[in-house]
Design a protein around this motif. Sequence first.
Motif, PDB file in Angstrom:
ATOM      1  N   TRP A  89       7.199  -1.316  92.413  1.00  0.00           N
ATOM      2  CA  TRP A  89       7.147  -0.015  93.083  1.00  0.00           C
ATOM      3  C   TRP A  89       8.341   0.148  94.017  1.00  0.00           C
ATOM      4  O   TRP A  89       8.849  -0.818  94.600  1.00  0.00           O
ATOM      5  CB  TRP A  89       5.878   0.123  93.894  1.00  0.00           C
ATOM      6  N   GLY A  90       8.767   1.387  94.185  1.00  0.00           N
ATOM      7  CA  GLY A  90       9.822   1.713  95.140  1.00  0.00           C
ATOM      8  C   GLY A  90      11.232   1.415  94.676  1.00  0.00           C
ATOM      9  O   GLY A  90      12.170   1.471  95.461  1.00  0.00           O
ATOM     10  N   ARG A  91      11.423   1.121  93.395  1.00  0.00           N
ATOM     11  CA  ARG A  91      12.751   0.779  92.875  1.00  0.00           C
ATOM     12  C   ARG A  91      13.317   1.850  91.934  1.00  0.00           C
ATOM     13  O   ARG A  91      14.320   1.629  91.287  1.00  0.00           O
ATOM     14  CB  ARG A  91      12.692  -0.551  92.129  1.00  0.00           C
ATOM     15  N   GLY A  92      12.632   2.984  91.822  1.00  0.00           N
ATOM     16  CA  GLY A  92      13.114   4.059  90.950  1.00  0.00           C
ATOM     17  C   GLY A  92      12.772   3.880  89.488  1.00  0.00           C
ATOM     18  O   GLY A  92      13.232   4.654  88.640  1.00  0.00           O
ATOM     19  N   ILE A  93      11.974   2.888  89.167  1.00  0.00           N
ATOM     20  CA  ILE A  93      11.647   2.598  87.769  1.00  0.00           C
ATOM     21  C   ILE A  93      10.782   3.697  87.159  1.00  0.00           C
ATOM     22  O   ILE A  93      11.046   4.162  86.041  1.00  0.00           O
ATOM     23  CB  ILE A  93      10.985   1.216  87.639  1.00  0.00           C
ATOM     24  N   ALA A  94       9.759   4.140  87.872  1.00  0.00           N
ATOM     25  CA  ALA A  94       8.890   5.192  87.333  1.00  0.00           C
ATOM     26  C   ALA A  94       9.679   6.474  87.095  1.00  0.00           C
ATOM     27  O   ALA A  94       9.514   7.129  86.055  1.00  0.00           O
ATOM     28  CB  ALA A  94       7.716   5.447  88.272  1.00  0.00           C
ATOM     29  N   THR A  95      10.556   6.822  88.023  1.00  0.00           N
ATOM     30  CA  THR A  95      11.377   8.028  87.860  1.00  0.00           C
ATOM     31  C   THR A  95      12.277   7.906  86.644  1.00  0.00           C
ATOM     32  O   THR A  95      12.350   8.818  85.808  1.00  0.00           O
ATOM     33  CB  THR A  95      12.213   8.292  89.126  1.00  0.00           C
ATOM     34  N   ALA A  96      12.965   6.789  86.504  1.00  0.00           N
ATOM     35  CA  ALA A  96      13.862   6.585  85.363  1.00  0.00           C
ATOM     36  C   ALA A  96      13.075   6.603  84.053  1.00  0.00           C
ATOM     37  O   ALA A  96      13.507   7.213  83.069  1.00  0.00           O
ATOM     38  CB  ALA A  96      14.625   5.268  85.513  1.00  0.00           C
ATOM     39  N   ALA A  97      11.911   5.954  84.028  1.00  0.00           N
ATOM     40  CA  ALA A  97      11.105   5.906  82.808  1.00  0.00           C
ATOM     41  C   ALA A  97      10.590   7.296  82.447  1.00  0.00           C
ATOM     42  O   ALA A  97      10.645   7.689  81.268  1.00  0.00           O
ATOM     43  CB  ALA A  97       9.938   4.938  82.990  1.00  0.00           C
ATOM     44  N   LEU A  98      10.111   8.048  83.426  1.00  0.00           N
ATOM     45  CA  LEU A  98       9.605   9.390  83.131  1.00  0.00           C
ATOM     46  C   LEU A  98      10.724  10.304  82.656  1.00  0.00           C
ATOM     47  O   LEU A  98      10.539  11.084  81.719  1.00  0.00           O
ATOM     48  CB  LEU A  98       8.890   9.975  84.345  1.00  0.00           C
ATOM     49  N   ARG A  99      11.885  10.195  83.245  1.00  0.00           N
ATOM     50  CA  ARG A  99      13.023  10.996  82.767  1.00  0.00           C
ATOM     51  C   ARG A  99      13.341  10.682  81.307  1.00  0.00           C
ATOM     52  O   ARG A  99      13.595  11.586  80.509  1.00  0.00           O
ATOM     53  CB  ARG A  99      14.251  10.751  83.649  1.00  0.00           C
ATOM     54  N   ARG A 100      13.322   9.417  80.946  1.00  0.00           N
ATOM     55  CA  ARG A 100      13.602   9.033  79.562  1.00  0.00           C
ATOM     56  C   ARG A 100      12.510   9.561  78.618  1.00  0.00           C
ATOM     57  O   ARG A 100      12.799  10.021  77.518  1.00  0.00           O
ATOM     58  CB  ARG A 100      13.751   7.522  79.445  1.00  0.00           C
ATOM     59  N   LEU A 101      11.259   9.488  79.074  1.00  0.00           N
ATOM     60  CA  LEU A 101      10.158   9.995  78.259  1.00  0.00           C
ATOM     61  C   LEU A 101      10.298  11.505  78.045  1.00  0.00           C
ATOM     62  O   LEU A 101      10.095  12.005  76.936  1.00  0.00           O
ATOM     63  CB  LEU A 101       8.818   9.662  78.924  1.00  0.00           C
ATOM     64  N   LEU A 102      10.677  12.225  79.081  1.00  0.00           N
ATOM     65  CA  LEU A 102      10.862  13.678  78.970  1.00  0.00           C
ATOM     66  C   LEU A 102      12.019  14.027  78.036  1.00  0.00           C
ATOM     67  O   LEU A 102      11.975  15.042  77.345  1.00  0.00           O
ATOM     68  CB  LEU A 102      11.073  14.300  80.346  1.00  0.00           C
ATOM     69  N   GLU A 103      13.045  13.190  78.000  1.00  0.00           N
ATOM     70  CA  GLU A 103      14.151  13.389  77.051  1.00  0.00           C
ATOM     71  C   GLU A 103      13.680  13.134  75.618  1.00  0.00           C
ATOM     72  O   GLU A 103      14.063  13.843  74.696  1.00  0.00           O
ATOM     73  CB  GLU A 103      15.312  12.449  77.379  1.00  0.00           C
ATOM     74  N   GLU A 104      12.857  12.127  75.446  1.00  0.00           N
ATOM     75  CA  GLU A 104      12.380  11.751  74.121  1.00  0.00           C
ATOM     76  C   GLU A 104      11.394  12.780  73.552  1.00  0.00           C
ATOM     77  O   GLU A 104      11.343  12.988  72.342  1.00  0.00           O
ATOM     78  CB  GLU A 104      11.706  10.376  74.194  1.00  0.00           C
TER      79      GLU A 104
END
Length: 156
Positions: A89-104
């Motif tokens: 938590w707190g490392r930007g992982i969820a944000t990066a993963a969700l952005r990639r999912l939204l692109e996919e």
Amino acid sequence: MDVELRPVHASDLPVFYRQLNDPEALRMAAFTPADPSDRAAFDAHWQRVLTSSDVPRTILADGDVVGSATVYGEPGEREVMYWVDRAYWGRGIATAALRRLLEEVPERPLYARTAADNEGSLRVLLKCGFRVTAKARCFAHARGAEIDELVLHVED
């Protein structure tokens, strides 16, 4: 940290099960299965997800399995959900993963839900373009009570 998504492998499921049974993460997520320790129900859930039209992905951070992200539901009503191991938590992982999912998954609209007091999840969703569209009061199994929930959506 290098964050990637890939299809879910059977070997990811024990990691997801362990993550789902972290008491602090459960409390934060709030809207969880009634009995997260029920392994048979967990396995049945993932069997349904993996054979459906849902888009489940494993989140990798520097090659390690750290969570999952999924688009699920019926067209026009599909939702996103994600889970990241508390150690990350707190490392930007969820944000990066969700952005990639939204692109996919370019399909829109997409919806999301979060406990109103889950500031971290709300921040992730807002950074990814979601906007709060409704508030509700719902029963949260992980808290054993009704709590406030936010409903969000993204159009583009």
